[in-house]
Scaffold this active site. Structure first.
Site, PDB file in Angstrom:
ATOM      1  CG  HIS A  95      -0.306  -0.214   2.515  1.00  0.00           C
ATOM      2  ND1 HIS A  95       0.060  -1.476   2.947  1.00  0.00           N
ATOM      3  CD2 HIS A  95       0.062   0.629   3.512  1.00  0.00           C
ATOM      4  CE1 HIS A  95       0.621  -1.383   4.143  1.00  0.00           C
ATOM      5  NE2 HIS A  95       0.647  -0.112   4.504  1.00  0.00           N
ATOM      6  CG  HIS A  97       0.950   5.170   4.190  1.00  0.00           C
ATOM      7  ND1 HIS A  97       0.213   5.101   5.342  1.00  0.00           N
ATOM      8  CD2 HIS A  97       1.649   4.008   4.137  1.00  0.00           C
ATOM      9  CE1 HIS A  97       0.456   3.954   5.970  1.00  0.00           C
ATOM     10  NE2 HIS A  97       1.335   3.272   5.257  1.00  0.00           N
TER      11      HIS A  97
HETATM   12  P1  5GP Z   1       1.839   0.219   7.362  1.00  0.00           P
HETATM   13  O1  5GP Z   1       2.542   0.389   8.666  1.00  0.00           O
HETATM   14  O2  5GP Z   1       1.603  -1.247   7.064  1.00  0.00           O
HETATM   15  O3  5GP Z   1       2.486   0.948   6.230  1.00  0.00           O
HETATM   16  O4  5GP Z   1       0.431   0.907   7.526  1.00  0.00           O
HETATM   17  C1  5GP Z   1      -0.774   0.207   7.606  1.00  0.00           C
HETATM   18  C2  5GP Z   1      -1.874   1.220   7.666  1.00  0.00           C
HETATM   19  O5  5GP Z   1      -3.105   0.559   7.482  1.00  0.00           O
HETATM   20  C3  5GP Z   1      -1.953   1.965   9.012  1.00  0.00           C
HETATM   21  O6  5GP Z   1      -1.858   3.363   8.782  1.00  0.00           O
HETATM   22  C4  5GP Z   1      -3.308   1.554   9.560  1.00  0.00           C
HETATM   23  O7  5GP Z   1      -3.967   2.586  10.250  1.00  0.00           O
HETATM   24  C5  5GP Z   1      -4.063   1.139   8.316  1.00  0.00           C
HETATM   25  N1  5GP Z   1      -5.082   0.131   8.535  1.00  0.00           N
HETATM   26  C6  5GP Z   1      -4.958  -1.023   9.230  1.00  0.00           C
HETATM   27  N2  5GP Z   1      -6.100  -1.729   9.216  1.00  0.00           N
HETATM   28  C7  5GP Z   1      -6.972  -0.995   8.467  1.00  0.00           C
HETATM   29  C8  5GP Z   1      -8.335  -1.211   8.087  1.00  0.00           C
HETATM   30  O8  5GP Z   1      -8.991  -2.215   8.418  1.00  0.00           O
HETATM   31  N3  5GP Z   1      -8.914  -0.238   7.315  1.00  0.00           N
HETATM   32  C9  5GP Z   1      -8.241   0.878   6.924  1.00  0.00           C
HETATM   33  N4  5GP Z   1      -8.911   1.779   6.173  1.00  0.00           N
HETATM   34  N5  5GP Z   1      -6.946   1.105   7.267  1.00  0.00           N
HETATM   35  C10 5GP Z   1      -6.333   0.179   8.033  1.00  0.00           C
END
Ligand code: 5GP
Ligand code: ZN
Length: 121
Positions: A95, A97
């Site tokens: 993903h 951001h």
């Molecule tokens: P990472 O640390 O993997 O780059 O970020 C994962 C992101 O996914 C975090 O900012 C977290 O808030 C978001 N996230 C986790 N679970 C969900 C979810 O069920 N729905 C949404 N919309 N975001 C999520």
């Protein structure tokens, strides 16, 4: 596969979708670092950036399309693009951001529904 983002793509879990097509989905982050914090996820499951191929180009194309919408509607002058990899990546589904006004230390987080309605209007 027990992947939360795959479940979101299959609509088994609700999300605040800003944009969707055959290849990607863009939604508001459930735990935003700032108002309008958006995630662009490919519909195909890639664990992380190292597995990704041309989809990265497409994700950034959609990021570029969404950028003026986020910045204009939220009235911010800065936006950060971020991909975590390794131990900092919590969700093991690739993903990107998009974090408006990431460096603003005086952030006032609005209700996510309010932000969503603003961005969809
Ligand atoms: P990472 O640390 O993997 O780059 O970020 C994962 C992101 O996914 C975090 O900012 C977290 O808030 C978001 N996230 C986790 N679970 C969900 C979810 O069920 N729905 C949404 N919309 N975001 C999520
Ligand atoms: Zn997945």
């Amino acid at each position: 596969m027990d992947c939360i983002f795959c479940k979101i793509i299959k609509k088994e879990i609700p999300s605040k979708i800003l944009y969707e097509d055959d290849l990607v989905l863009a939604m508001l982050d459930i735990n935003p670092m700032n108002n309008g914090h958006t995630l662009i996820i490919p519909k195909k499951h890639y664990t992380d950036i190292m597995e990704a191929d041309d989809i990265l180009d497409y994700m950034f194309k959609i990021a570029k399309d969404l950028t003026p919408i986020l910045m204009d509607k939220l009235e911010v002058k800065a936006l950060t693009y971020l991909i975590n990899y390794g131990d900092s990546q919590q969700v093991k589904h690739l993903h990107l951001h998009l974090i408006p006004d990431y460096l603003n230390e005086n952030k006032h987080l609005k209700d996510i529904d309010e932000v969503y309605n603003l961005l969809k209007s």
